[in-house]
Design a protein around this motif. Structure first.
Motif: not given
Length: 698
Positions: A189-198
């Motif tokens: 679940q790499p979504w925290p990193s993706v959400v942070l960058g977005l």
């Protein structure tokens, strides 16, 4: 050595080897191209090619992020195929260390892409908290080493299709196993990193400085669409449209990067270097993208096609995509160097654009767009000149957002007449050269003839529209006149005739009884005379007999005694004796009647006159009064399309015979009004009078 060449020498061989391995195994050995080759060509290869090309022109941190991300993505694809080809290796004791490479490649590709988007276009965000937050984006890159140290079982990539459950990891450290759930979560679940960058990118796009917002807007839209497509594809992989959306959005990322380079200097490419760098590298980039587009359909459909079918499909797409390749090359050249090509294109297309325009506003808008595109101007406006030669207050043709000083201008001149002027704003890049100013004058000279022709066409169309409207008014007036006659007959003469019939019936009855007297017959005779008089008056209103019998002047003079104010009729002996064409005499008679009726109703005049004369093949009629007069501004509108009532009827009747009407005030005191009418009479047979033959005039 420059770090970009170090990265190019490192990432280039790894990426090329990975791509070649996937193509050989999936395309030639397995023959299973539906997924692996589709993902490689549509998702991985365009980004990798763009990244390698970018390393040749930029050493910015953003370029390094993109190169690292695309290389890791290519390596990850090759690693997945290698593991599926050699599943027995999972049992080897050294495989957890080898597997660390695949996990790290997945994490690095995710983190590098997210870091690139968050820091676009330079790789370094503007605010300190943003630079600090970027460090946390790289946490997924640590999944490989952390998995080896914390998880007692073999952890495989979620995209691998192969599970490591039950396979021991002898390199795990027991006292670090408490962190295994966290590593699992980060890996799957790499979504925290993706959400942070977005979130960083969206904040910069929405709340950054105006320059930052402009430079990140396009990339933010592409990245958001790509992440939404990935999320939908992850949740519903069976729906093919989400897979297509993923490929399309990934393919759009290099295009967004090119847009950022050309428009805002992304990847730290200086404005003065863009043309030189693009000239060296854009040809290779376009060729690679063209090759991808040609090969993809046959690769994706290779499982269900024969070799001959695949070759034919590839050839078909090669031909079909040639125009796209040519357009892309022209577009890049025009954006980077395009002055000369833009100017030649403008001159070549200008004639076609002007020929297709049929309305002055459309013509000038197309001309403005052509000038803006050809000169790379920030804005162009074109205004037409009025009858007095002054320019209109508001421009008709506009291209771009008008603002700032006029950098160049040129008049639209045809012969001795100035039709308008072209004003050009500042050039987007640099200043206008002498050649470009000469080009503007050339374009103005070419366009002047088209502007004049379109204006003439518009005037003719307006006259035709007015002619149609006048004919409709004439038809309506005839209908009104017919209904008036019907009312007059019904309410007047018809009632008299009915009364006479009843009187005759009563007289017959009285005659049978011997009671009829001579006085009753005299009364019936008087009623018949009154009816005859009414019929004559009605006939005179339709077409006076004196006009047919004695001519125009006599018909006009016949109403002098009944006019409410003193009226004189002036005409020489030749005009009185001459008979004019029937339609001319009828039109002239009713024009005089209408004008005099207007004078009696509205002018408050004490006297009036009608002058008739023949001059230069025209019958000239002047109706003059000493009434309240009319101002010059209103006089023009009364004989134009705004005319209503009696003057509209006069104008319509005269226009039907190709005559002219002018309404003016008498003298400088604006007292009294003159209505001057001219009707052509030469070359038309005159009306026939009693006892005279009709002979041609001439």
């Amino acid at each position: 050595m420059d770090r970009r060449w170090v990265c190019l020498a490192t990432f280039g061989p790894i990426g090329v080897a990975s791509v070649a391995y996937v193509v050989i195994i999936s395309g030639f050995i397995e023959g299973n191209a539906a997924h692996e080759l589709g993902w490689l060509m549509l998702g991985v290869l365009p980004t990798f090619v763009f990244a390698m090309w970018l390393l040749t022109v930029s050493s910015s941190r953003a370029a390094l992020y993109l190169a690292l991300a695309s290389t890791a993505m290519a390596f990850s694809s090759a690693y997945e195929i290698f593991v599926r080809q050699n599943v027995e290796l999972l049992q080897q004791p050294w495989f957890p260390l080898f597997n660390m490479l695949g996990l790290t490649a997945d994490g690095v590709s995710t983190a590098a892409f997210v870091a690139l988007f968050a820091t676009f276009p330079t790789g370094v965000p503007e605010r300190r908290w943003q630079r600090t937050a970027v460090w946390f984006i790289w946490i997924p890159a640590l999944v490989g080493p952390l998995a080896v140290l914390t998880i007692p079982e073999l952890l495989m990539s979620p995209y691998m299709g192969v599970t490591g459950a039950g396979i021991p990891n002898q390199y795990a450290v027991p006292w670090l196993e408490w962190a295994a759930p966290i590593v699992y979560f980060v890996a799957y679940q790499p979504w925290p990193s993706v959400v942070l960058g977005l979130g960083i990118l969206c904040y910069r796009t929405l709340f950054g400085d105006p320059e930052v917002r402009a430079r990140t807007r396009v990339m933010a839209g592409v990245v958001t669409a790509s992440l939404l497509a990935f999320a939908a594809w992850t949740l519903w992989p069976q729906i093919w449209i989400f897979g297509v959306a993923v490929f399309v959005t990934l393919f759009a990322i290099p295009l967004a990067g090119i847009h950022g380079i050309l428009r805002y200097g992304a990847f730290d490419i200086a404005p003065g270097d863009r043309g030189r760098l693009f000239a060296r590298s854009s040809g290779l980039l376009i060729a690679v993208l063209y090759g991808i587009g040609v090969a993809v359909p046959a690769v994706l459909l290779g499982d269900s096609m024969t070799l001959v079918g695949a070759v034919l499909l590839t050839a078909l797409f090669a031909v079909a995509l040639l125009p796209v390749r040519g357009w892309l090359q022209r577009r890049i050249h025009r954006l980077v160097f395009g002055d000369r090509e833009r100017q030649l294109t403008m001159l070549g297309d200008l004639g076609t654009r002007l020929e297709q325009a049929v309305d002055p506003r459309e013509l000038l808008t197309r001309l403005a767009e052509a000038v803006q595109e050809g000169l790379d101007a920030s804005w162009v406006r074109i205004a037409l000149a009025g009858p007095d030669g002054s320019l209109a207050a508001s421009p008709i043709g506009v291209a771009g957002d008008v603002g700032g000083e006029v950098a160049a201008s040129c008049d639209l001149v045809r012969g001795d007449e100035t039709l308008g002027r072209i004003d050009v704003g500042a050039r987007r890049r640099g200043e206008y050269s002498d050649a470009e100013r000469t080009l503007l004058r050339t374009v103005a000279g070419q366009a002047a003839a088209s502007v004049a022709n379109v204006r003439l066409t518009a005037q003719l169309a307006e006259q035709l529209e007015e002619l149609t409207a006048s004919r409709e008014r004439l038809v309506a007036a005839q209908d009104d006149e017919r209904r008036r006659l019907e009312r007059d007959l019904h309410d007047g003469i018809q009632q008299n005739v009915v009364a006479q019939i009843a009187g005759l019936r009563l007289a017959r009855n009285r005659l049978q009884r011997g009671e009829l007297t001579a006085e009753e017959l005299i009364e019936l005779q008087d009623q018949a005379r009154e009816t005859l008089t009414d019929l004559r008056e009605l006939a005179r209103g339709i077409h006076p007999p004196v006009l047919s019998d004695n001519g125009l002047v006599a018909a006009v003079e016949s109403g002098v005694a009944r006019y409410p104010i003193p009226l004189t009729v002036e005409a020489d002996a030749a005009t009185r004796a001459e008979r004019y064409p029937a339609d001319v005499e009828t039109t002239a008679y009713y024009v005089v009647r209408e004008a005099l009726a207007n004078t009696a109703k509205h002018a408050h005049a004490t006297r009036a006159s009608v002058a008739l004369a023949r001059s230069n093949g025209h019958l000239r009629i002047a109706i003059i009064d000493d009434g309240c007069g009319i101002d010059s501004s209103s006089a023009a509108s009364l004989t134009g399309s705004a005319a209503r009532g009696g003057l509209a009827n006069i104008r319509d009747r005269v226009a039907a015979l190709r005559g002219t009407v002018r309404v003016s005030s008498n003298g400088s005191s604006s007292t009294g009004t003159t209505v001057l009418v001219e009707l052509p009479v030469d070359g038309v047979a005159p009306a026939a009078g009693p006892g005279r033959e009709v002979a041609p005039v001439g």
